[in-house]
Scaffold this motif. Structure first.
Motif, PDB file in Angstrom:
ATOM      1  N   ARG A  17       0.610  -1.269   0.613  1.00 14.89           N
ATOM      2  CA  ARG A  17       0.080   0.387   0.149  1.00 14.89           C
ATOM      3  C   ARG A  17       0.935   0.948  -0.197  1.00 14.89           C
ATOM      4  O   ARG A  17       0.086   2.532  -0.331  1.00 14.89           O
ATOM      5  CB  ARG A  17      -0.758   0.095   1.122  1.00 14.89           C
ATOM      6  CG  ARG A  17      -1.905  -1.035   1.011  1.00 14.89           C
ATOM      7  CD  ARG A  17      -2.690  -0.808   3.196  1.00 14.89           C
ATOM      8  NE  ARG A  17      -3.813  -2.419   2.719  1.00 14.89           N
ATOM      9  CZ  ARG A  17      -3.656  -3.158   4.089  1.00 14.89           C
ATOM     10  NH1 ARG A  17      -3.172  -2.378   4.348  1.00 14.89           N
ATOM     11  NH2 ARG A  17      -4.175  -3.886   3.129  1.00 14.89           N
ATOM     12  N   LEU A 109      -0.864 -13.483   7.685  1.00 21.70           N
ATOM     13  CA  LEU A 109      -0.043 -12.904   8.353  1.00 21.70           C
ATOM     14  C   LEU A 109      -0.876 -14.050   9.170  1.00 21.70           C
ATOM     15  O   LEU A 109      -0.231 -14.756  10.120  1.00 21.70           O
ATOM     16  CB  LEU A 109      -1.726 -12.375   9.003  1.00 21.70           C
ATOM     17  CG  LEU A 109      -1.767 -11.497  10.673  1.00 21.70           C
ATOM     18  CD1 LEU A 109      -0.735 -10.587  11.372  1.00 21.70           C
ATOM     19  CD2 LEU A 109      -3.436 -10.916  10.448  1.00 21.70           C
ATOM     20  N   LEU A 129      -0.399  -5.996  16.057  1.00 19.29           N
ATOM     21  CA  LEU A 129       0.149  -5.670  14.299  1.00 19.29           C
ATOM     22  C   LEU A 129       0.025  -4.007  14.303  1.00 19.29           C
ATOM     23  O   LEU A 129      -0.487  -3.307  15.004  1.00 19.29           O
ATOM     24  CB  LEU A 129      -1.410  -5.580  13.740  1.00 19.29           C
ATOM     25  CG  LEU A 129      -2.193  -7.201  13.843  1.00 19.29           C
ATOM     26  CD1 LEU A 129      -2.810  -7.123  12.155  1.00 19.29           C
ATOM     27  CD2 LEU A 129      -1.237  -8.489  13.219  1.00 19.29           C
ATOM     28  N   ASP A 131      -0.048  -1.917  12.064  1.00 23.83           N
ATOM     29  CA  ASP A 131      -1.065  -1.111  11.280  1.00 23.83           C
ATOM     30  C   ASP A 131      -1.760  -0.451  12.258  1.00 23.83           C
ATOM     31  O   ASP A 131      -2.697   0.614  11.536  1.00 23.83           O
ATOM     32  CB  ASP A 131      -1.837  -2.116  10.199  1.00 23.83           C
ATOM     33  CG  ASP A 131      -1.486  -2.897   9.277  1.00 23.83           C
ATOM     34  OD1 ASP A 131       0.757  -2.051   8.162  1.00 23.83           O
ATOM     35  OD2 ASP A 131      -1.490  -2.694   7.760  1.00 23.83           O
ATOM     36  N   ASP A 132      -1.958  -1.011  13.483  1.00 24.44           N
ATOM     37  CA  ASP A 132      -2.687  -0.052  13.693  1.00 24.44           C
ATOM     38  C   ASP A 132      -1.818   0.542  15.572  1.00 24.44           C
ATOM     39  O   ASP A 132      -1.290   0.463  15.937  1.00 24.44           O
ATOM     40  CB  ASP A 132      -3.572  -0.709  14.765  1.00 24.44           C
ATOM     41  CG  ASP A 132      -4.833  -1.272  13.954  1.00 24.44           C
ATOM     42  OD1 ASP A 132      -5.803  -0.303  13.239  1.00 24.44           O
ATOM     43  OD2 ASP A 132      -5.195  -2.626  13.061  1.00 24.44           O
ATOM     44  N   TYR A 169     -11.464  -5.183   7.017  1.00 20.43           N
ATOM     45  CA  TYR A 169     -10.960  -5.542   8.077  1.00 20.43           C
ATOM     46  C   TYR A 169     -11.465  -7.190   8.519  1.00 20.43           C
ATOM     47  O   TYR A 169     -12.225  -7.896   7.806  1.00 20.43           O
ATOM     48  CB  TYR A 169     -12.288  -5.484   9.446  1.00 20.43           C
ATOM     49  CG  TYR A 169     -11.470  -4.061   9.405  1.00 20.43           C
ATOM     50  CD1 TYR A 169     -10.428  -3.226  10.067  1.00 20.43           C
ATOM     51  CD2 TYR A 169     -12.171  -2.735   8.040  1.00 20.43           C
ATOM     52  CE1 TYR A 169      -9.856  -2.023   9.921  1.00 20.43           C
ATOM     53  CE2 TYR A 169     -11.557  -1.002   8.517  1.00 20.43           C
ATOM     54  CZ  TYR A 169     -10.095  -0.816   9.361  1.00 20.43           C
ATOM     55  OH  TYR A 169     -10.207   0.129   9.402  1.00 20.43           O
ATOM     56  N   GLY A 170     -11.329  -8.037   9.712  1.00 16.02           N
ATOM     57  CA  GLY A 170     -11.994  -9.491  10.012  1.00 16.02           C
ATOM     58  C   GLY A 170     -12.721  -8.239  11.005  1.00 16.02           C
ATOM     59  O   GLY A 170     -13.294  -7.420  11.807  1.00 16.02           O
ATOM     60  N   GLU A 189     -13.121 -13.329   7.989  1.00 14.10           N
ATOM     61  CA  GLU A 189     -12.481 -12.384   7.317  1.00 14.10           C
ATOM     62  C   GLU A 189     -12.900 -11.174   6.208  1.00 14.10           C
ATOM     63  O   GLU A 189     -13.139 -12.105   5.194  1.00 14.10           O
ATOM     64  CB  GLU A 189     -11.134 -13.649   6.936  1.00 14.10           C
ATOM     65  CG  GLU A 189      -9.625 -12.556   6.454  1.00 14.10           C
ATOM     66  CD  GLU A 189      -9.313 -11.148   7.744  1.00 14.10           C
ATOM     67  OE1 GLU A 189      -9.312 -10.815   8.471  1.00 14.10           O
ATOM     68  OE2 GLU A 189      -7.774 -10.451   7.173  1.00 14.10           O
ATOM     69  N   LYS A 190     -12.514 -10.210   6.231  1.00 14.02           N
ATOM     70  CA  LYS A 190     -12.869  -9.733   4.995  1.00 14.02           C
ATOM     71  C   LYS A 190     -14.219  -9.454   3.898  1.00 14.02           C
ATOM     72  O   LYS A 190     -13.983 -10.221   3.544  1.00 14.02           O
ATOM     73  CB  LYS A 190     -11.550  -9.246   4.427  1.00 14.02           C
ATOM     74  CG  LYS A 190     -10.335  -8.126   5.146  1.00 14.02           C
ATOM     75  CD  LYS A 190      -9.262  -8.102   4.280  1.00 14.02           C
ATOM     76  CE  LYS A 190      -8.202  -7.472   4.948  1.00 14.02           C
ATOM     77  NZ  LYS A 190      -7.052  -8.920   5.021  1.00 14.02           N
ATOM     78  N   ILE A 201     -11.949  -6.084  13.442  1.00 15.88           N
ATOM     79  CA  ILE A 201     -10.698  -6.394  14.153  1.00 15.88           C
ATOM     80  C   ILE A 201      -9.533  -6.101  14.493  1.00 15.88           C
ATOM     81  O   ILE A 201      -9.077  -5.489  13.024  1.00 15.88           O
ATOM     82  CB  ILE A 201     -10.274  -8.037  14.153  1.00 15.88           C
ATOM     83  CG1 ILE A 201     -11.527  -8.950  14.378  1.00 15.88           C
ATOM     84  CG2 ILE A 201      -9.093  -8.731  14.776  1.00 15.88           C
ATOM     85  CD1 ILE A 201     -11.161 -10.121  13.807  1.00 15.88           C
ATOM     86  N   ILE A 202      -9.513  -4.698  15.094  1.00 19.99           N
ATOM     87  CA  ILE A 202      -8.450  -4.141  15.744  1.00 19.99           C
ATOM     88  C   ILE A 202      -6.980  -4.957  15.085  1.00 19.99           C
ATOM     89  O   ILE A 202      -7.386  -6.123  16.072  1.00 19.99           O
ATOM     90  CB  ILE A 202      -8.356  -2.979  16.081  1.00 19.99           C
ATOM     91  CG1 ILE A 202      -9.720  -2.634  15.963  1.00 19.99           C
ATOM     92  CG2 ILE A 202      -7.204  -1.937  16.205  1.00 19.99           C
ATOM     93  CD1 ILE A 202     -10.057  -1.222  14.647  1.00 19.99           C
ATOM     94  N   GLY A 203      -5.832  -4.143  15.101  1.00 17.42           N
ATOM     95  CA  GLY A 203      -4.817  -5.422  15.442  1.00 17.42           C
ATOM     96  C   GLY A 203      -4.043  -5.817  16.774  1.00 17.42           C
ATOM     97  O   GLY A 203      -3.086  -5.462  16.815  1.00 17.42           O
ATOM     98  N   TYR A 205      -3.998  -9.189  19.299  1.00 13.59           N
ATOM     99  CA  TYR A 205      -4.912 -10.290  20.047  1.00 13.59           C
ATOM    100  C   TYR A 205      -4.646 -10.693  21.415  1.00 13.59           C
ATOM    101  O   TYR A 205      -2.933 -10.377  21.361  1.00 13.59           O
ATOM    102  CB  TYR A 205      -5.017 -10.977  18.723  1.00 13.59           C
ATOM    103  CG  TYR A 205      -4.722 -10.502  17.695  1.00 13.59           C
ATOM    104  CD1 TYR A 205      -6.368 -10.960  16.786  1.00 13.59           C
ATOM    105  CD2 TYR A 205      -4.181  -9.790  17.193  1.00 13.59           C
ATOM    106  CE1 TYR A 205      -6.780 -10.772  15.673  1.00 13.59           C
ATOM    107  CE2 TYR A 205      -4.779  -9.541  15.279  1.00 13.59           C
ATOM    108  CZ  TYR A 205      -5.403  -9.706  14.574  1.00 13.59           C
ATOM    109  OH  TYR A 205      -5.936  -9.541  13.361  1.00 13.59           O
ATOM    110  N   GLN A 227      -4.665 -16.981   6.467  1.00 15.88           N
ATOM    111  CA  GLN A 227      -5.497 -15.640   7.751  1.00 15.88           C
ATOM    112  C   GLN A 227      -6.227 -16.545   8.925  1.00 15.88           C
ATOM    113  O   GLN A 227      -6.283 -17.342   9.462  1.00 15.88           O
ATOM    114  CB  GLN A 227      -7.266 -15.613   7.568  1.00 15.88           C
ATOM    115  CG  GLN A 227      -7.235 -14.556   5.414  1.00 15.88           C
ATOM    116  CD  GLN A 227      -6.466 -14.099   5.465  1.00 15.88           C
ATOM    117  OE1 GLN A 227      -5.689 -12.659   6.301  1.00 15.88           O
ATOM    118  NE2 GLN A 227      -6.378 -13.308   4.143  1.00 15.88           N
ATOM    119  N   THR A 229      -7.978 -15.016  10.672  1.00 18.84           N
ATOM    120  CA  THR A 229      -8.813 -14.083  11.981  1.00 18.84           C
ATOM    121  C   THR A 229     -10.104 -16.441  11.560  1.00 18.84           C
ATOM    122  O   THR A 229     -10.859 -16.952  12.369  1.00 18.84           O
ATOM    123  CB  THR A 229     -10.007 -13.843  10.851  1.00 18.84           C
ATOM    124  OG1 THR A 229      -8.933 -12.568  10.620  1.00 18.84           O
ATOM    125  CG2 THR A 229     -11.531 -13.059  11.513  1.00 18.84           C
TER     126      THR A 229
END
Ligand code: G1P
Length: 293
Positions: A17, A109, A129, A131-132, A169-170, A189-190, A201-203, A205, A227, A229
């Motif tokens: 990205r 992932l 994760l 990304d967050d 997202y998940g 998942e997505k 789901i935000i990164g 867990y 995945q 998720t």
């Protein structure tokens, strides 16, 4: 109940990205103001009392290891120049001991987390994760570990997102809710259409080690990848996995717009920069004949 002591930080993604910025630079090293994104993540884990961190890296990710290492030449240079405030900033990340393992091919992932299985062994663990980024009084992952320690169930961090973004997202299909905690019928998942909710789901867990039994199967899911998720849904069927709507502000730094806005917001949060940034923004708007509606 075992305490959550270990954390996995997956950092093996290709960062598509952000191309071309990430052609030769790990996306985890892209800075938010003056700190690489991954340092925010590591600092959250340390603040939450996590004792051992493993970063799952991949090809072209050397800079991450260098960042958390001692930089002798740079330190000597700063000492000679008596730049002690900068010296402290340079030393900060090297004070944390980090383990590394390489994911040899980008299979998703779920596979990245599976790569850390020998390091985790038979205990509950955190996954964060990059990304967050979450700003919270109590670190997000600590809020979730405390939930785990009450119930013994895996806990998945969630936040509400606009329905128009659920495909990224998940998503959980909630069964029931007690305050911030949700029991979940299904983790998807997505979803391309008909998302079961807009709780994403935000990164973050907390997972029990049984997740590895499902990741081991290496089943291919959304986007042709293994995945996390999907394994979480299997774990949910086995022993119940909860979702937790954590407290705090989440910054989405995994896509270009979120990354740019996070840089602006965090620069505005910084007292040393705020006034100059505001003045700079006003000047940019004026010079480009733009106005805030
Ligand atoms: C991953 C997960 C997804 C989660 C998201 C949060 O997706 O697979 O379930 O909602 O992180 O950032 P990615 O953004 O890596 O595609």
């Amino acid at each position: 109940m075992k305490k959550v002591r270990k954390a996995v930080i997956p950092a093996a993604g290709l960062g598509t990205r952000f191309l071309p910025a990430t052609k030769a630079l790990p996306k985890e090293m892209l800075p938010i103001v003056n700190k690489p994104t991954i340092q925010y993540i590591v600092e959250e884990a340390v603040k939450a009392g996590i004792e051992d961190i493993i970063i799952v890296t991949g090809k072209g990710k050397r800079a991450i290891e260098d960042h958390f290492d001692i930089a002798y030449e740079l330190e000597q240079n700063l000492i000679q120049k008596k730049k002690f405030d900068l010296l402290e900033k340079v030393r900060e990340p090297s004070k944390i001991d980090i383990h590394y393992i390489r994911q040899k091919s980008p299979k998703g992932l779920g596979h990245a987390v599976w790569c850390a299985r020998k390091f985790i062994g038979d205990e509950p663990f955190a996954v964060l994760l990059g990304d967050d980024i979450v700003q919270a009084e109590k670190p997000c992952i600590q809020q979730m570990a405390e939930q785990y320690e009450k119930t013994g169930h895996s806990v998945i961090g969630i936040k509400e997102v606009p329905y128009s973004e659920t495909y990224r997202y998940g998503i959980i299909d909630p069964e029931s809710q007690e305050g911030r905690l949700f029991h979940v019928k299904k983790f998807v998942e997505k979803p391309e259409s008909n998302p079961p909710s807009n709780m994403a789901i935000i990164g973050r867990y907390i997972l029990t080690p049984e997740i590895f039994d499902f990741l081991e199967k290496k089943e291919i899911g959304a986007g042709g990848e293994i995945q996390l998720t999907d394994a979480i849904q299997k774990l949910n069927e086995l022993q119940g996995v909860d979702a937790y709507q954590f407290e705090g502000k989440r910054f989405d730094v995994g896509q270009v717009l979120g990354f740019v806005l996070t840089n602006i917001e965090m620069a505005l949060q910084n007292e040393d920069l705020r006034d100059d940034v505001l003045e700079g923004i006003e000047k940019i708007l004026h010079e480009n004949k733009l106005s805030l509606k």
